[in-house]
Write a protein that holds these residues in place. Structure first.
Motif, PDB file in Angstrom:
ATOM      1  N   LEU A  22      -2.959  -9.883   0.208  1.00 46.68           N
ATOM      2  CA  LEU A  22      -3.085  -9.299   1.544  1.00 46.68           C
ATOM      3  C   LEU A  22      -2.126  -8.132   1.745  1.00 46.68           C
ATOM      4  O   LEU A  22      -2.465  -7.150   2.423  1.00 46.68           O
ATOM      5  CB  LEU A  22      -2.844 -10.375   2.602  1.00 46.68           C
ATOM      6  N   GLU A  23      -0.941  -8.225   1.169  1.00 46.95           N
ATOM      7  CA  GLU A  23       0.001  -7.103   1.266  1.00 46.95           C
ATOM      8  C   GLU A  23      -0.551  -5.873   0.549  1.00 46.95           C
ATOM      9  O   GLU A  23      -0.475  -4.748   1.064  1.00 46.95           O
ATOM     10  CB  GLU A  23       1.355  -7.503   0.669  1.00 46.95           C
ATOM     11  N   ALA A  24      -1.116  -6.094  -0.628  1.00 46.11           N
ATOM     12  CA  ALA A  24      -1.689  -4.971  -1.385  1.00 46.11           C
ATOM     13  C   ALA A  24      -2.854  -4.346  -0.627  1.00 46.11           C
ATOM     14  O   ALA A  24      -2.993  -3.113  -0.572  1.00 46.11           O
ATOM     15  CB  ALA A  24      -2.140  -5.451  -2.760  1.00 46.11           C
ATOM     16  N   SER A  25      -3.681  -5.199  -0.017  1.00 41.96           N
ATOM     17  CA  SER A  25      -4.808  -4.701   0.753  1.00 41.96           C
ATOM     18  C   SER A  25      -4.345  -3.913   1.970  1.00 41.96           C
ATOM     19  O   SER A  25      -4.869  -2.834   2.271  1.00 41.96           O
ATOM     20  CB  SER A  25      -5.696  -5.872   1.195  1.00 41.96           C
ATOM     21  N   GLY A  26      -3.345  -4.433   2.679  1.00 45.72           N
ATOM     22  CA  GLY A  26      -2.814  -3.740   3.853  1.00 45.72           C
ATOM     23  C   GLY A  26      -2.183  -2.405   3.488  1.00 45.72           C
ATOM     24  O   GLY A  26      -2.383  -1.402   4.177  1.00 45.72           O
ATOM     25  N   ASP A  27      -1.422  -2.384   2.399  1.00 43.72           N
ATOM     26  CA  ASP A  27      -0.784  -1.138   1.966  1.00 43.72           C
ATOM     27  C   ASP A  27      -1.824  -0.088   1.586  1.00 43.72           C
ATOM     28  O   ASP A  27      -1.652   1.107   1.843  1.00 43.72           O
ATOM     29  CB  ASP A  27       0.134  -1.407   0.779  1.00 43.72           C
ATOM     30  N   LYS A  28      -2.908  -0.538   0.961  1.00 40.61           N
ATOM     31  CA  LYS A  28      -3.964   0.386   0.559  1.00 40.61           C
ATOM     32  C   LYS A  28      -4.634   1.025   1.780  1.00 40.61           C
ATOM     33  O   LYS A  28      -4.947   2.217   1.786  1.00 40.61           O
ATOM     34  CB  LYS A  28      -4.997  -0.346  -0.288  1.00 40.61           C
ATOM     35  N   LYS A  29      -4.839   0.217   2.825  1.00 37.59           N
ATOM     36  CA  LYS A  29      -5.519   0.716   4.019  1.00 37.59           C
ATOM     37  C   LYS A  29      -4.606   1.546   4.918  1.00 37.59           C
ATOM     38  O   LYS A  29      -5.024   2.571   5.476  1.00 37.59           O
ATOM     39  CB  LYS A  29      -6.065  -0.463   4.837  1.00 37.59           C
ATOM     40  N   PHE A  30      -3.359   1.081   5.079  1.00 34.63           N
ATOM     41  CA  PHE A  30      -2.497   1.678   6.105  1.00 34.63           C
ATOM     42  C   PHE A  30      -1.192   2.246   5.568  1.00 34.63           C
ATOM     43  O   PHE A  30      -0.340   2.664   6.350  1.00 34.63           O
ATOM     44  CB  PHE A  30      -2.154   0.618   7.165  1.00 34.63           C
ATOM     45  N   GLY A  31      -1.026   2.279   4.248  1.00 34.00           N
ATOM     46  CA  GLY A  31       0.245   2.700   3.669  1.00 34.00           C
ATOM     47  C   GLY A  31       0.686   4.101   4.050  1.00 34.00           C
ATOM     48  O   GLY A  31       1.880   4.409   3.996  1.00 34.00           O
ATOM     49  N   GLU A  57      11.132 -11.644   0.914  1.00 32.64           N
ATOM     50  CA  GLU A  57      10.687 -10.245   0.952  1.00 32.64           C
ATOM     51  C   GLU A  57      10.786  -9.676  -0.460  1.00 32.64           C
ATOM     52  O   GLU A  57      11.707  -8.953  -0.805  1.00 32.64           O
ATOM     53  CB  GLU A  57      11.545  -9.424   1.927  1.00 32.64           C
ATOM     54  N   PHE A  58       9.805 -10.003  -1.306  1.00 27.87           N
ATOM     55  CA  PHE A  58       9.850  -9.607  -2.699  1.00 27.87           C
ATOM     56  C   PHE A  58       9.394  -8.159  -2.877  1.00 27.87           C
ATOM     57  O   PHE A  58       8.505  -7.681  -2.153  1.00 27.87           O
ATOM     58  CB  PHE A  58       8.984 -10.552  -3.528  1.00 27.87           C
ATOM     59  N   PRO A  59       9.980  -7.433  -3.838  1.00 25.60           N
ATOM     60  CA  PRO A  59       9.651  -6.009  -4.019  1.00 25.60           C
ATOM     61  C   PRO A  59       8.172  -5.754  -4.249  1.00 25.60           C
ATOM     62  O   PRO A  59       7.645  -4.723  -3.805  1.00 25.60           O
ATOM     63  CB  PRO A  59      10.488  -5.619  -5.259  1.00 25.60           C
ATOM     64  N   TRP A  60       7.485  -6.673  -4.942  1.00 24.58           N
ATOM     65  CA  TRP A  60       6.073  -6.423  -5.247  1.00 24.58           C
ATOM     66  C   TRP A  60       5.169  -6.513  -4.018  1.00 24.58           C
ATOM     67  O   TRP A  60       4.015  -6.127  -4.084  1.00 24.58           O
ATOM     68  CB  TRP A  60       5.583  -7.368  -6.334  1.00 24.58           C
ATOM     69  N   TYR A  61       5.697  -6.983  -2.899  1.00 19.89           N
ATOM     70  CA  TYR A  61       4.915  -6.965  -1.667  1.00 19.89           C
ATOM     71  C   TYR A  61       4.740  -5.540  -1.135  1.00 19.89           C
ATOM     72  O   TYR A  61       3.921  -5.321  -0.241  1.00 19.89           O
ATOM     73  CB  TYR A  61       5.582  -7.809  -0.588  1.00 19.89           C
ATOM     74  N   SER A  62       5.534  -4.607  -1.660  1.00 18.55           N
ATOM     75  CA  SER A  62       5.464  -3.233  -1.172  1.00 18.55           C
ATOM     76  C   SER A  62       5.348  -2.234  -2.315  1.00 18.55           C
ATOM     77  O   SER A  62       5.680  -1.062  -2.153  1.00 18.55           O
ATOM     78  CB  SER A  62       6.706  -2.906  -0.333  1.00 18.55           C
ATOM     79  N   ARG A  63       4.866  -2.696  -3.451  1.00 16.83           N
ATOM     80  CA  ARG A  63       4.801  -1.805  -4.614  1.00 16.83           C
ATOM     81  C   ARG A  63       3.827  -0.643  -4.415  1.00 16.83           C
ATOM     82  O   ARG A  63       3.905   0.367  -5.103  1.00 16.83           O
ATOM     83  CB  ARG A  63       4.416  -2.587  -5.880  1.00 16.83           C
ATOM     84  N   ASN A  64       2.889  -0.791  -3.453  1.00 16.98           N
ATOM     85  CA  ASN A  64       1.907   0.259  -3.219  1.00 16.98           C
ATOM     86  C   ASN A  64       2.322   1.253  -2.147  1.00 16.98           C
ATOM     87  O   ASN A  64       1.578   2.187  -1.843  1.00 16.98           O
ATOM     88  CB  ASN A  64       0.551  -0.362  -2.844  1.00 16.98           C
ATOM     89  N   LEU A  65       3.531   1.064  -1.600  1.00 23.83           N
ATOM     90  CA  LEU A  65       4.044   2.029  -0.636  1.00 23.83           C
ATOM     91  C   LEU A  65       4.796   3.129  -1.358  1.00 23.83           C
ATOM     92  O   LEU A  65       5.204   2.961  -2.516  1.00 23.83           O
ATOM     93  CB  LEU A  65       4.987   1.323   0.357  1.00 23.83           C
ATOM     94  N   PRO A  66       5.003   4.274  -0.706  1.00 26.62           N
ATOM     95  CA  PRO A  66       5.818   5.330  -1.329  1.00 26.62           C
ATOM     96  C   PRO A  66       7.172   4.798  -1.757  1.00 26.62           C
ATOM     97  O   PRO A  66       7.745   3.925  -1.093  1.00 26.62           O
ATOM     98  CB  PRO A  66       5.954   6.366  -0.201  1.00 26.62           C
ATOM     99  N   GLN A  67       7.706   5.311  -2.861  1.00 20.81           N
ATOM    100  CA  GLN A  67       8.902   4.759  -3.456  1.00 20.81           C
ATOM    101  C   GLN A  67      10.074   4.703  -2.469  1.00 20.81           C
ATOM    102  O   GLN A  67      10.863   3.768  -2.473  1.00 20.81           O
ATOM    103  CB  GLN A  67       9.310   5.590  -4.684  1.00 20.81           C
ATOM    104  N   GLU A  68      10.183   5.727  -1.616  1.00 17.09           N
ATOM    105  CA  GLU A  68      11.306   5.733  -0.690  1.00 17.09           C
ATOM    106  C   GLU A  68      11.247   4.581   0.301  1.00 17.09           C
ATOM    107  O   GLU A  68      12.253   4.172   0.867  1.00 17.09           O
ATOM    108  CB  GLU A  68      11.371   7.067   0.077  1.00 17.09           C
ATOM    109  N   GLU A  69      10.023   4.035   0.519  1.00 16.85           N
ATOM    110  CA  GLU A  69       9.896   2.939   1.462  1.00 16.85           C
ATOM    111  C   GLU A  69      10.430   1.629   0.887  1.00 16.85           C
ATOM    112  O   GLU A  69      10.608   0.657   1.604  1.00 16.85           O
ATOM    113  CB  GLU A  69       8.420   2.758   1.840  1.00 16.85           C
ATOM    114  N   LEU A  70      10.650   1.609  -0.440  1.00 15.14           N
ATOM    115  CA  LEU A  70      11.126   0.380  -1.069  1.00 15.14           C
ATOM    116  C   LEU A  70      12.640   0.254  -0.968  1.00 15.14           C
ATOM    117  O   LEU A  70      13.175  -0.807  -1.228  1.00 15.14           O
ATOM    118  CB  LEU A  70      10.693   0.359  -2.552  1.00 15.14           C
TER     119      LEU A  70
END
Length: 288
Positions: A227-236, A273-286
């Motif tokens: 779900l995190e990957a799906s959300g990031d893809k749609k709204f990242g 809050e694991f890093p891979w939950y946001s791997r699809n966001l821009p790097q600075e967001e991590l």
């Protein structure tokens, strides 16, 4: 405990899931998947309760909890998929018998493993009077299922509103957790386990794999990561969404102001809050 119950529940689970797998494979009908999972839990709880026949209060309460949970979740997910159409989880499986079989095998393992605490309680000859663990476990289950039901209904209402089309859900409990329904799910099964502990002896403590399995499944496999990957893809690419992720706990209900001010190491170690939950966001967001 009568060990025959473990074998019996395994056979019943495999047979039940195999039946629905055949229906799905032959007719490419994937709308009954979650219904098959939820009702399987109910069958195991009632079967072991009736076959043992001791009807101890602890057995009845935990079996009733499973029946309520299974009926509610199974019917909710069935109605939702009938309303939404095809189950997108099967987009890459309908024409691939191997992938489809693996899915149903995993579902059978999920049902049997997570049901273990109730199976052992219902099969046990040791039934002490109600303990503190029972009461605390029951309270955890009640809180968990109320959170799960509330979160599910809030998200369903949000998605059914035309004005929210193309938006992510951040209302109600979803303001305090990105996945409050999963928090409720994990909490209620840990409650069931805790309420089973007064009867556990020796190797029976291995039933802890039940709540551990559901937690691992939701945290690392088919729940939050997808779900995190799906959300990031749609709204990242939406700044407000990235802000929502920074300020909102992935699982445990917490005020956004508090969560947003916590250091990243604390979030990762204690709040999932694991890093891979946001791997699809821009790097600075991590770099939170």
């Amino acid at each position: 405990m009568d060990s025959h119950f473990l074998g019996l529940t395994a056979i019943v689970t495999l047979g039940y899931q195999l039946t629905f797998f055949i229906i799905t494979a032959l007719f490419r009908f994937d709308k009954v998947t979650d219904f098959a999972g939820g009702t399987n839990f109910i069958i195991l709880a009632i079967l072991t309760l009736v076959l043992k026949g001791s009807w101890h209060f602890r057995q009845v309460v935990l079996s009733l909890f499973v029946v309520i949970w299974g009926l509610r979740l199974g019917l909710f997910l069935l109605m939702r998929i009938l309303q939404w159409g095809e189950d997108r989880r099967f987009d890459d499986k309908r024409d691939n018998l191997g992938k489809l079989a693996i899915f149903w095998i995993l579902q059978a393992i999920w049902v049997w493993t997570v049901s273990l605490p109730v199976t052992v309680v219902n099969a046990s000859d040791k039934q002490p009077s109600v303990q503190a663990q029972d009461i605390i476990g029951w309270i955890m289950w009640i809180i968990g299922i109320l959170v799960e039901i509330t979160a599910d209904q809030q998200k369903l209402a949000f998605k059914n509103s035309p004005e929210n089309r193309g938006k992510w859900c951040s209302v109600g409990l979803w303001k305090y957790s990105r996945h409050p329904n999963y928090f409720g799910e994990i909490l209620l099964w840990w409650g069931v386990f805790l309420a089973s502990t007064p009867v556990l002896v020796g190797a029976e403590w291995l039933v802890v794999f039940g709540p551990v399995f559901i937690a691992l499944l939701l945290l690392f496999v088919s729940g939050i990561p997808l779900l995190e990957a799906s959300g990031d893809k749609k709204f990242g690419n939406v700044a407000a969404y990235r802000s929502y992720k920074r300020k909102t706990s992935p699982l445990i209900l917490l005020p956004p102001g508090l969560y947003g001010s916590l250091p990243q190491w604390f979030k990762t170690i204690l709040l999932f809050e694991f890093p891979w939950y946001s791997r699809n966001l821009p790097q600075e967001e991590l770099s939170w």
